[in-house]
Each structure stands twice: as structure tokens, then as C-alpha cells.
Design a protein around this motif. Structure first.
Motif, short mmCIF file in Angstrom:
data_model
loop_
_atom_site.label_atom_id
_atom_site.label_comp_id
_atom_site.label_asym_id
_atom_site.label_seq_id
_atom_site.Cartn_x
_atom_site.Cartn_y
_atom_site.Cartn_z
N THR A 41 0.79 -1.22 0.00
CA THR A 41 0.00 0.00 0.00
C THR A 41 0.83 1.27 0.00
O THR A 41 0.27 2.35 -0.01
N GLY A 42 2.15 1.21 0.02
CA GLY A 42 2.97 2.41 -0.04
C GLY A 42 2.76 3.13 -1.35
O GLY A 42 2.52 2.52 -2.37
N ARG A 43 2.80 4.51 -1.38
CA ARG A 43 2.40 5.23 -2.57
C ARG A 43 3.54 5.63 -3.49
O ARG A 43 3.54 5.31 -4.64
N HIS A 44 4.51 6.34 -2.98
CA HIS A 44 5.44 6.96 -3.91
C HIS A 44 6.84 6.36 -3.86
O HIS A 44 7.77 6.95 -4.38
N GLY A 45 7.00 5.16 -3.29
CA GLY A 45 8.29 4.48 -3.35
C GLY A 45 8.49 3.84 -4.70
O GLY A 45 7.56 3.62 -5.45
N GLN A 46 9.73 3.49 -5.03
CA GLN A 46 10.03 2.88 -6.31
C GLN A 46 9.41 1.50 -6.46
O GLN A 46 9.32 0.98 -7.56
N THR A 73 5.76 -0.38 -14.16
CA THR A 73 4.87 -0.56 -13.02
C THR A 73 5.41 0.11 -11.76
O THR A 73 4.88 -0.09 -10.68
N THR A 74 6.49 0.87 -11.88
CA THR A 74 7.05 1.56 -10.72
C THR A 74 7.20 3.05 -11.00
O THR A 74 7.42 3.46 -12.15
N LEU A 75 7.05 3.84 -9.98
CA LEU A 75 7.18 5.29 -10.11
C LEU A 75 8.64 5.71 -10.07
O LEU A 75 9.44 5.08 -9.39
N PRO A 76 9.02 6.79 -10.77
CA PRO A 76 8.18 7.59 -11.66
C PRO A 76 7.97 6.90 -13.00
O PRO A 76 8.80 6.10 -13.44
N ILE A 77 6.87 7.23 -13.66
CA ILE A 77 6.52 6.66 -14.96
C ILE A 77 6.52 7.78 -15.99
O ILE A 77 5.94 8.85 -15.76
N ASP A 78 7.16 7.55 -17.12
CA ASP A 78 7.24 8.52 -18.20
C ASP A 78 6.75 7.83 -19.47
O ASP A 78 7.45 7.02 -20.07
N PHE A 95 -3.72 2.53 -19.84
CA PHE A 95 -2.80 3.20 -18.93
C PHE A 95 -3.62 3.64 -17.73
O PHE A 95 -4.57 4.41 -17.86
N SER A 96 -3.27 3.15 -16.54
CA SER A 96 -4.10 3.38 -15.37
C SER A 96 -3.52 4.46 -14.45
O SER A 96 -2.30 4.62 -14.36
N PHE A 97 -4.41 5.18 -13.79
CA PHE A 97 -4.04 6.14 -12.76
C PHE A 97 -4.55 5.63 -11.42
O PHE A 97 -5.68 5.11 -11.33
N LEU A 98 -3.73 5.78 -10.37
CA LEU A 98 -4.11 5.36 -9.04
C LEU A 98 -4.29 6.57 -8.13
O LEU A 98 -3.66 7.61 -8.34
N PRO A 99 -5.15 6.47 -7.13
CA PRO A 99 -5.32 7.58 -6.19
C PRO A 99 -3.98 7.99 -5.58
O PRO A 99 -3.18 7.16 -5.18
N GLY A 100 -3.74 9.30 -5.57
CA GLY A 100 -2.49 9.83 -5.03
C GLY A 100 -1.42 10.07 -6.08
O GLY A 100 -0.40 10.70 -5.79
N ASP A 101 -1.61 9.58 -7.32
CA ASP A 101 -0.65 9.84 -8.39
C ASP A 101 -0.56 11.35 -8.66
O ASP A 101 -1.58 12.04 -8.72
N ALA A 197 1.04 14.07 -33.93
CA ALA A 197 0.55 14.35 -32.58
C ALA A 197 1.08 13.35 -31.56
O ALA A 197 1.30 12.17 -31.87
N PHE A 198 1.29 13.83 -30.34
CA PHE A 198 1.75 12.97 -29.25
C PHE A 198 1.23 13.51 -27.92
O PHE A 198 0.88 14.69 -27.80
N VAL A 199 1.16 12.63 -26.94
CA VAL A 199 0.81 13.00 -25.57
C VAL A 199 1.82 12.34 -24.65
O VAL A 199 2.01 11.12 -24.69
N ARG A 200 2.48 13.15 -23.82
CA ARG A 200 3.46 12.62 -22.85
C ARG A 200 2.88 12.78 -21.45
O ARG A 200 2.48 13.87 -21.05
N ILE A 201 2.87 11.69 -20.71
CA ILE A 201 2.32 11.68 -19.36
C ILE A 201 3.39 11.25 -18.38
O ILE A 201 4.03 10.19 -18.56
N VAL A 202 3.63 12.07 -17.37
CA VAL A 202 4.62 11.74 -16.33
C VAL A 202 3.86 11.57 -15.01
O VAL A 202 3.11 12.47 -14.60
N VAL A 203 4.05 10.43 -14.38
CA VAL A 203 3.39 10.11 -13.10
C VAL A 203 4.45 9.95 -12.03
O VAL A 203 5.42 9.20 -12.21
N SER A 204 4.31 10.65 -10.93
CA SER A 204 5.28 10.54 -9.84
C SER A 204 4.57 10.39 -8.50
O SER A 204 3.33 10.44 -8.44
#
Length: 204
Positions: A41-46, A73-78, A95-101, A197-204
Motif C-alpha cells: 500500500t505504499g504510494r510513492h516508493g520505487q 509498473t514503478t514510479l516515476p513513470i514517463d 494506462f491506469s491512474f491510481l489515487p495519489g498519483d 501528434a503525441f501525448v506525454r504523461i509523467v506520473v510521480s
């Protein structure tokens, strides 16, 4: 007779001790899957496992191009999605988003909008748009449903609720002649030397 009674008592004591040894202690953490869930359940660890789904065949057929980071599957995601679908109003992506992303979006490039003459237009902020030809995005738990990319690019969002899957869309009054073929400089040269066209998404 006394010896028999002593034997029965001893057997009962042994049975009670064995049962106490195998019963879980009060308040002890459950074993097995429940413990594994608690550990993840840890959020922002690798080591955060985002359980990102594989790219389905339907989207492969649409010639959408995903960068390697999209499968992380690990943060950060680019993750960069090149040539997003522009032949329909909305498309759900694997591509999924989780609460707290924490999510930041960048986008650009051009799209073939069909018609006569120079018909390519910028994906994010098209010129001579007649209120059409805009790229759209939904980040569940962070943005509204299919809002214009121009209003999302460069801002950071924090995903709330349950999160969910990325949706990208395109705003047009006809989709059959859209795509990424027969590149030209675009209406008013807005796509001179541009990329698709492109879309870049960074999740941390």
C-alpha cells in the motif's frame, strides 16, 4: 482404574496444548494474501506496483505508438503515446491512474483533419479551428471528462477517488478522413516542420 484416568487426563492436556500452538494470536497480522496486500500500500516508493495492463490488440491495430515507459509498473513513470486515435470522439487507453498519483501532461504535434488544400492542424491549440480539431483528455479523479488538452498541458494534477484508465479524444464534426497520412504544412502553415501528434504523461 486410577492409571486409566491419569492416561485420559494427560491425553486431554496434550490435545489442548496442540490447539493453542496452532491458533493465531489475538491481533496478529493475517498471513497469505492479506499480508501481501498490506505490504503493497505504499504510494510513492520505487516499489509501488501500478498493475498497468498490457496493450490490447485493438489499440495495436490502430497504429498507436507507445514508449517503453508506458509499460512500467514503478514510479516515476514517463509514458509517451504517439499518433493517438483521432478517428473517433474518444478512446480508452491501457494506462491506469491510481489515487495519489501526481500527473503532468505535455502534448503537441499535428493531425490530418481531411478536406481540401492544406488541412493539417495542431493537436493541442489548432489555428483556424472553428471550435473544432482539439485533442481531448480525461484523467479520472483529476480532470473533467474529455476536457481540451490546451487547458491541461503543463499543469500538475493529483488523482483522487478510485483513479481509472486514461481517455484521449478528438473534437471534430467528421472523422472518416482524419489521421496521419499525406503530411502538409497545415492551415496557415501551422504545421510547418511539425511532428505527428503525441501525448506525454509523467506520473510521480
Amino acid at each position: 482404574m486410577r492409571k486409566s484416568i491419569m492416561t485420559i487426563v494427560a491425553a486431554a492436556v496434550l490435545a489442548t496444548g496442540a490447539a493453542m500452538a496452532t491458533a493465531p494470536a489475538a491481533g496478529a497480522a493475517p498471513a497469505g494474501p492479506a499480508r501481501a496486500d498490506a505490504a503493497g500500500t505504499g504510494r510513492h516508493g520505487q516499489s509501488v506496483d501500478r498493475d498497468v495492463r498490457r496493450i490490447p490488440a485493438a489499440l495495436k491495430a490502430a497504429d498507436v505508438i507507445y514508449s517503453p515507459g508506458c509499460s512500467s509498473t514503478t514510479l516515476p513513470i514517463d509514458c509517451t503515446i504517439t499518433e493517438p486515435v483521432v478517428t473517433q470522439h474518444e478512446t480508452t487507453y491501457p494506462f491506469s491512474f491510481l489515487p495519489g498519483d501526481h500527473v503532468t501532461v505535455n502534448a503537441g504535434g499535428c493531425v490530418q483533419t481531411g478536406g481540401h488544400g492544406l488541412t493539417w492542424k495542431r493537436y493541442v491549440d489548432p489555428a483556424s479551428d472553428n471550435d473544432l480539431y482539439h485533442g481531448l483528455i480525461t484523467i479520472p479523479g483529476a480532470t473533467g471528462d474529455l476536457v481540451r488538452l490546451v487547458n491541461v498541458v503543463g499543469r500538475q494534477y493529483v488523482v483522487g477517488g478510485r483513479g481509472g484508465s486514461l481517455k484521449l479524444g478528438y473534437e471534430d464534426d467528421g472523422y472518416s478522413d482524419n489521421g496521419y497520412t499525406a503530411h502538409d504544412n497545415g492551415t496557415g502553415n501551422q504545421c510547418l516542420n511539425s511532428v505527428n501528434a503525441f501525448v506525454r504523461i509523467v506520473v510521480s
